[in-house]
Design an enzyme around this catalytic site. Structure first.
Site, PDB file in Angstrom:
ATOM      1  N   CYS A 113     -15.588   3.584  -2.116  1.00 57.29           N
ATOM      2  CA  CYS A 113     -16.006   4.354  -0.886  1.00 57.29           C
ATOM      3  C   CYS A 113     -14.663   4.313   0.003  1.00 57.29           C
ATOM      4  O   CYS A 113     -14.129   3.438   0.311  1.00 57.29           O
ATOM      5  CB  CYS A 113     -17.340   3.547  -0.230  1.00 57.29           C
ATOM      6  SG  CYS A 113     -17.365   3.998   1.697  1.00 57.29           S
ATOM      7  N   GLU A 114     -14.251   5.791   0.409  1.00 60.26           N
ATOM      8  CA  GLU A 114     -13.240   5.578   1.502  1.00 60.26           C
ATOM      9  C   GLU A 114     -13.460   5.112   2.878  1.00 60.26           C
ATOM     10  O   GLU A 114     -12.465   5.040   3.423  1.00 60.26           O
ATOM     11  CB  GLU A 114     -12.681   7.137   1.416  1.00 60.26           C
ATOM     12  CG  GLU A 114     -13.659   8.049   2.284  1.00 60.26           C
ATOM     13  CD  GLU A 114     -13.286   9.356   2.368  1.00 60.26           C
ATOM     14  OE1 GLU A 114     -13.203  10.256   3.403  1.00 60.26           O
ATOM     15  OE2 GLU A 114     -12.568   9.945   1.303  1.00 60.26           O
ATOM     16  N   HIS A 115     -14.831   5.020   3.161  1.00 58.57           N
ATOM     17  CA  HIS A 115     -15.169   4.588   4.593  1.00 58.57           C
ATOM     18  C   HIS A 115     -14.770   3.061   4.570  1.00 58.57           C
ATOM     19  O   HIS A 115     -14.437   2.203   5.634  1.00 58.57           O
ATOM     20  CB  HIS A 115     -16.369   4.891   4.858  1.00 58.57           C
ATOM     21  CG  HIS A 115     -16.628   6.309   4.981  1.00 58.57           C
ATOM     22  ND1 HIS A 115     -17.836   6.855   4.236  1.00 58.57           N
ATOM     23  CD2 HIS A 115     -15.991   7.380   5.663  1.00 58.57           C
ATOM     24  CE1 HIS A 115     -17.694   8.237   4.438  1.00 58.57           C
ATOM     25  NE2 HIS A 115     -16.485   8.516   5.129  1.00 58.57           N
ATOM     26  N   HIS A 116     -15.258   2.231   3.712  1.00 59.64           N
ATOM     27  CA  HIS A 116     -15.146   0.857   3.358  1.00 59.64           C
ATOM     28  C   HIS A 116     -14.450   0.157   2.439  1.00 59.64           C
ATOM     29  O   HIS A 116     -14.171  -1.174   2.492  1.00 59.64           O
ATOM     30  CB  HIS A 116     -16.646   0.109   3.613  1.00 59.64           C
ATOM     31  CG  HIS A 116     -17.402   0.574   4.994  1.00 59.64           C
ATOM     32  ND1 HIS A 116     -18.307   1.521   4.718  1.00 59.64           N
ATOM     33  CD2 HIS A 116     -17.352   0.187   5.865  1.00 59.64           C
ATOM     34  CE1 HIS A 116     -18.783   1.784   5.985  1.00 59.64           C
ATOM     35  NE2 HIS A 116     -18.369   1.009   6.664  1.00 59.64           N
TER      36      HIS A 116
ATOM     37  N   GLN B 163     -19.170  10.535  -2.471  1.00 59.58           N
ATOM     38  CA  GLN B 163     -19.672  10.957  -3.724  1.00 59.58           C
ATOM     39  C   GLN B 163     -19.781  12.684  -3.656  1.00 59.58           C
ATOM     40  O   GLN B 163     -19.807  13.302  -4.726  1.00 59.58           O
ATOM     41  CB  GLN B 163     -20.973  10.475  -4.001  1.00 59.58           C
ATOM     42  CG  GLN B 163     -21.717  10.843  -5.275  1.00 59.58           C
ATOM     43  CD  GLN B 163     -23.095   9.913  -5.571  1.00 59.58           C
ATOM     44  OE1 GLN B 163     -22.928   8.897  -5.147  1.00 59.58           O
ATOM     45  NE2 GLN B 163     -23.856  10.457  -6.277  1.00 59.58           N
TER      46      GLN B 163
ATOM     47  N   HIS C  88     -23.994   2.478  -3.887  1.00 61.97           N
ATOM     48  CA  HIS C  88     -22.735   2.101  -2.945  1.00 61.97           C
ATOM     49  C   HIS C  88     -22.639   0.787  -2.422  1.00 61.97           C
ATOM     50  O   HIS C  88     -24.014   0.558  -1.870  1.00 61.97           O
ATOM     51  CB  HIS C  88     -22.916   3.319  -2.075  1.00 61.97           C
ATOM     52  CG  HIS C  88     -22.610   4.531  -2.616  1.00 61.97           C
ATOM     53  ND1 HIS C  88     -21.720   5.442  -1.926  1.00 61.97           N
ATOM     54  CD2 HIS C  88     -23.110   5.430  -3.288  1.00 61.97           C
ATOM     55  CE1 HIS C  88     -21.857   6.957  -2.527  1.00 61.97           C
ATOM     56  NE2 HIS C  88     -22.576   6.700  -3.350  1.00 61.97           N
TER      57      HIS C  88
ATOM     58  N   CYS D 229     -21.148  -0.272  -0.182  1.00 61.02           N
ATOM     59  CA  CYS D 229     -21.322  -0.336   1.443  1.00 61.02           C
ATOM     60  C   CYS D 229     -22.587  -0.233   1.898  1.00 61.02           C
ATOM     61  O   CYS D 229     -22.937  -0.390   3.140  1.00 61.02           O
ATOM     62  CB  CYS D 229     -20.352   0.778   1.950  1.00 61.02           C
ATOM     63  SG  CYS D 229     -20.628   2.458   1.116  1.00 61.02           S
TER      64      CYS D 229
END
Length: 222
Positions: free
Chosen positions: A113-116, A154, A182, A184
Site C-alpha cells: 500500500c503506497e499510503h502506509h 489496488q 490490505h 493497512c
C-alpha cells in the site's frame, strides 16, 4: 515542514485509500542512481528511523537490518518500479485457432500500500479471448507480479495490468478480478481482519453479461 492542515489531508487520503493518478507517481530522475547507490542511501535513512524508535543497533539481530531492508526495497518488493525489470513477453500466433475464453485463476500476488507501506496480499484472476495472438500462461503471472512489486493502490494496479495485456495481445477482450487483503485495514486503523477488497476491469467481449457470467463461473469453481 508540512502544516497541521496538510497532515490532516494526508491522513484523509491515506485512510480512504485514494488514488491520485492512474500511473505510478515517479520523478523524472527516478533511475539516475544505480540500485547500489539507492540501497546505500536507504540503509542510512532506515538506520536513523530505527534509532529514533529507540532500537539498539549494536545488537547482533538488529545491526544488519538497515542493509536488509534497503536490499529488500530495491531488489525485491519495489523492483517493479524499474522498467528494466519488466518481464519480456513474447506473443505467439494462435495456430490452433482456439477462439473461446482462456482463464488463469488464483494468481497470487504481494504488493504494498503506497499510503502506509503495509502489505497487500491477494489473488488475481485473468481471462481473455484471443484475436490471433496468445502468450504463455506463466507470463500472465509475471505481468501481475511486475505491477504488484511497487507501492500501489489496488484500483491502479488492476488498470495497469489490464492495459498491459490489451497492449501485448492487441485486443480489448480482457477481464480481470483482483481480491486482496490490505494490512493497512486489518492491522491498523479500523483493524478489520475479515474484510477484503475486490476490483474488476473488463472490456471488449466481456461487456456482454453472459461472458462475464462465464468468467465468474470458471474462477469460482470449487
Amino acid at each position: 515542514m508540512n502544516t497541521t492542515i496538510e497532515k490532516e489531508i494526508f491522513d484523509i487520503i491515506g485512510d480512504n485509500h485514494q488514488m491520485t493518478s492512474a500511473e505510478t507517481p515517479l520523478r523524472a530522475d527516478a533511475f539516475h542512481r544505480s540500485d547500489a547507490q539507492k540501497m546505500e542511501v536507504i540503509e542510512q535513512h532506515f538506520e536513523i528511523i530505527m534509532k529514533e524508535l529507540g532500537l539498539d543497533l549494536t545488537d547482533d539481530s538488529l545491526q544488519g537490518t538497515p542493509h536488509r531492508v534497503a536490499k529488500m526495497f530495491v531488489q525485491e518488493i519495489f523492483s517493479g518500479l524499474n522498467p528494466a525489470n519488466k518481464p519480456k513477453v513474447s506473443v505467439f500466433d494462435n495456430s490452433y485457432q482456439y477462439d473461446k475464453m482462456l482463464v488463469e485463476a488464483n494468481i497470487s500476488f504481494n504488493s504494498t500500500c503506497e499510503h502506509h507501506f503495509l502489505p497487500i496480499v491477494g489473488k488475481a484472476h485473468i481471462g481473455y479471448v484471443s484475436s490471433g495472438k496468445v502468450i504463455g500462461l506463466s507470463k500472465l503471472n509475471r505481468i501481475v507480479d511486475y505491477y504488484a512489486r511497487r507501492p500501489q493502490v489496488q484500483e491502479r494496479m488492476i488498470m495497469q495490468i489490464f492495459n498491459e495485456l490489451k497492449s501485448v495481445l492487441e485486443i480489448d477482450s480482457v477481464m480481470i478480478v483482483m481480491e486482496a487483503t490490505h494490512l493497512c485495514v486489518s492491522s491498523r486503523g479500523i483493524k478489520d481482519e475479515s474484510s477484503y477488497t475486490s476490483t474488476l476491469q473488463y472490456g471488449g467481449i466481456f461487456d456482454k453479461k453472459e461472458y462475464r457470467d462465464d468468467f465468474y463461473k470458471m474462477i469460482h469453481k470449487e
